[in-house]
Design a protein around this motif. Structure first.
Motif: not given
Length: 597
Positions: A445, A447, A480, A483
């Motif tokens: 992801t 992140r 998302e 994510d």
């Protein structure tokens, strides 16, 4: 040299030396020694139970014709058979589960140590080794070891017990027939050696051709955009088809050779069994032995024949496991540039004063070609300097030496007055962050990729780094958000988006020294503006080294070093260098700025 080192060894021969070397891998199952001993014990007990079955079956026949020798009834013998079968099933279950514990946990430790050893290797190691071959060591070779521990070793011991116990019983019961059966052993062994040599050779050829086929798949899938751009789908398809056809041809030769070998062994064994059956029938007719004893002998002969026939495959499997062990241990013996204790050291922030003094360097793979010659660079803490020069002039090599990816041949590199060779390698690299031209992201992801700069960062810190690097704008557009999956190597993101994530990663690391390796050279004008704003914020109050092709981006730096053929030929600010008539920097700048105009 490394490629030769990791060559596949399908034709490994079992010798005393490599057996002794292979036994070293058993250190990984020492923590599970109880399970291993229990597994070996129930293996022996289970095989003895199995070897008792033909004898009991023969005695049942003798009792049926009222010529029993053991003093048991048919019902008692039937119960004995049931106990033997159930006991063998229980022993088999215990053996399978205990060996599974040994192989799974032991090989898990091997994989962890192997990966740890590989990830701790210096850059030079990976430059001289194929990634596919290293991956194969962790997967294919360890799987071979696991199979050898959980299946092959147990089967090998079972067959040994079968041969010793079976031949002993037959020699005791019927010496004449046992002698006839033993005459076939040398023939089987010689045939196994003859066919085994050709089978191993064909197996190696097949593995090599399969590797070539996999290489075609890997190359075409990795470079699929090039394949599409040049409409070479049909060419790649034909190339793959030809390679697969070669695999089929070799596989068929391999199958024919193995089939011929097994046909010979089966014919020999069954021919021997039929001859013994005939000879035994003659002896029963003459009253020289009982019918039940003949049945037991035939059953034992079939069991022993199966054991002999299986030795060829077991030998090949063990030889492969030994070869895999040697290759794995060769990697485990490699000394890495780091060790686990290094990561426990307390982090110390550096001031960022960098000095290169009379630095000389040649790449280890090309020692005869000097890349850097008498390099002198001085950067005070917080200064911004740029390295300029044509491709191959040594710019990227300078920053690689600063990060100690390589060791210099001469001169010195100091940070805060301390030679970097005396500085902790972990601490040195924790103080440095790099934003490269070609950003490589992990397939997770957004992140996770930002947090790679500081794996202990909180969500608030990640979001702040994203905001400072101008990532928030495009992250919020994804359903998302943080994510969102970036895809392999960040394929789902644009070049500018990947660059901003790399900047966020660097911000989160909070380095003392920042390296920008042509960070905006591949971007369009709009993306470059957004990325440059983020870079300007990142460079504030940090020692910054900028490798640049676009000279417009370095007009405001404190100092520019111009390299040519590994030497610094000019240095100064942009306006100073532009006043040097005939200088390389002015020549490059005129070309770029005139083109822009």
């Amino acid at each position: 040299m490394a490629r030769k080192r990791f060559e596949n060894v399908d034709n490994t021969k079992i010798t005393r030396a490599n057996l002794r070397n292979t036994l070293k891998i058993f250190s990984y199952i020492r923590p599970h020694l109880i399970h291993f001993v229990v597994g070996m014990l129930v293996l022996v007990l289970g095989q003895f139970a199995f070897m008792a079955v033909p004898g009991v079956c023969g005695e049942m026949v003798n009792v049926a014709v009222e010529k029993g020798e053991w003093g048991f009834t048919i019902n008692q013998l039937g119960m004995m058979l049931m106990v033997l079968v159930i006991s063998q099933a229980i022993f088999s279950y215990i053996r399978t589960t205990t060996f599974a514990v040994v192989s799974e946990k032991g090989m898990s430790n091997v994989r962890q140590d192997l990966y740890h050893r590989l990830i701790m290797q210096p850059v030079t190691f990976f430059e001289s080794s194929r990634v596919g071959e290293l991956s194969s060591r962790i997967t294919t070779d360890v799987e071979q070891l696991q199979s050898a521990l959980s299946i092959t070793l147990a089967e090998f011991i079972r067959q040994i017990i079968t041969l010793i116990v079976g031949v002993g019983i037959l020699a005791y019961l019927t010496p004449k027939l046992a002698f006839i059966m033993l005459l076939t052993f040398p023939v089987v062994i010689i045939a196994a050696m003859f066919f085994g040599k050709h089978i191993r050779k064909l197996s190696k050829n097949r593995q090599e051709q399969l590797a070539k086929t996999n290489t075609i798949v890997e190359e075409s899938f990795t470079n699929f955009s090039i394949v599409k751009a040049f409409t070479n789908e049909l060419f790649e398809s034909k190339r793959y088809r030809d390679s697969v056809d070669n695999v089929v041809d070799i596989s068929l030769k391999f199958a024919r050779t193995r089939g011929l070998f097994f046909a010979f062994i089966i014919s020999l064994i069954f021919g021997c069994i039929l001859f013994i059956l005939w000879k035994g029938a003659v002896m029963v007719q003459a009253g020289e032995m009982e019918a039940g004893s003949l049945l037991s002998f035939v059953l034992y002969t079939m069991v022993i024949g199966g054991a002999i026939a299986g030795f060829g495959n077991l030998y090949t499997a063990l030889a492969g496991a030994i070869g895999a062990t040697e290759r794995v241990q060769e990697l485990l013996r490699q000394d890495g540039e780091l060790n686990l204790n290094s990561f426990d050291e307390k982090f110390e922030a550096l001031d960022g004063n960098v000095v290169f003094e009379n630095v000389e360097f040649s790449y280890p793979s090309r020692p005869d070609l000097q890349v850097l010659k008498d390099i002198d660079i001085s950067i005070d803490s917080g200064e911004k300097v740029a390295l300029v020069g044509q491709s191959g002039s040594g710019k990227s090599t300078i920053v690689q030496l600063l990060m100690r990816f390589y060791e210099i041949d001469g001169g010195s590199i100091r940070i805060d007055g301390k030679n970097i060779s005396d500085e902790s390698l972990i601490n040195l690299r924790k103080n440095i962050a790099i934003v490269p031209q070609d950003v490589l992201l992990f397939g997770g992801t957004i992140r996770e990729n930002i947090a790679y700069g500081n794996i202990n960062a909180s969500q608030a810190e990640i979001e702040l780094a994203a905001e400072q690097s101008n990532c928030t704008e495009f992250i919020n557009q994804f359903p998302e958000g943080y994510d969102s999956i970036v895809g392999e190597r960040g394929i789902k993101l644009s070049g500018g988006q990947k660059q901003r994530i790399a900047i966020a990663r660097a911000i989160l690391k909070n380095p003392t020294i920042l390296i920008l390796d042509e960070a905006t050279s591949s971007l369009d004008a709009e993306s470059e503006k957004v990325v440059q704003e983020a870079l300007d914020r990142l460079m504030e109050n940090r020692t910054s080294i900028i490798i640049a092709h676009r000279l417009a981006t370095i007009k405001e730096v404190d100092r520019i070093y111009v390299l040519e053929h590994g030497r610094i030929i000019e240095k100064g600010r942009h306006d100073q260098l532009m006043q040097q008539e005939g200088g390389l920097y002015k020549h490059l700048a005129d070309l770029q700025f005139n083109t822009i105009d």
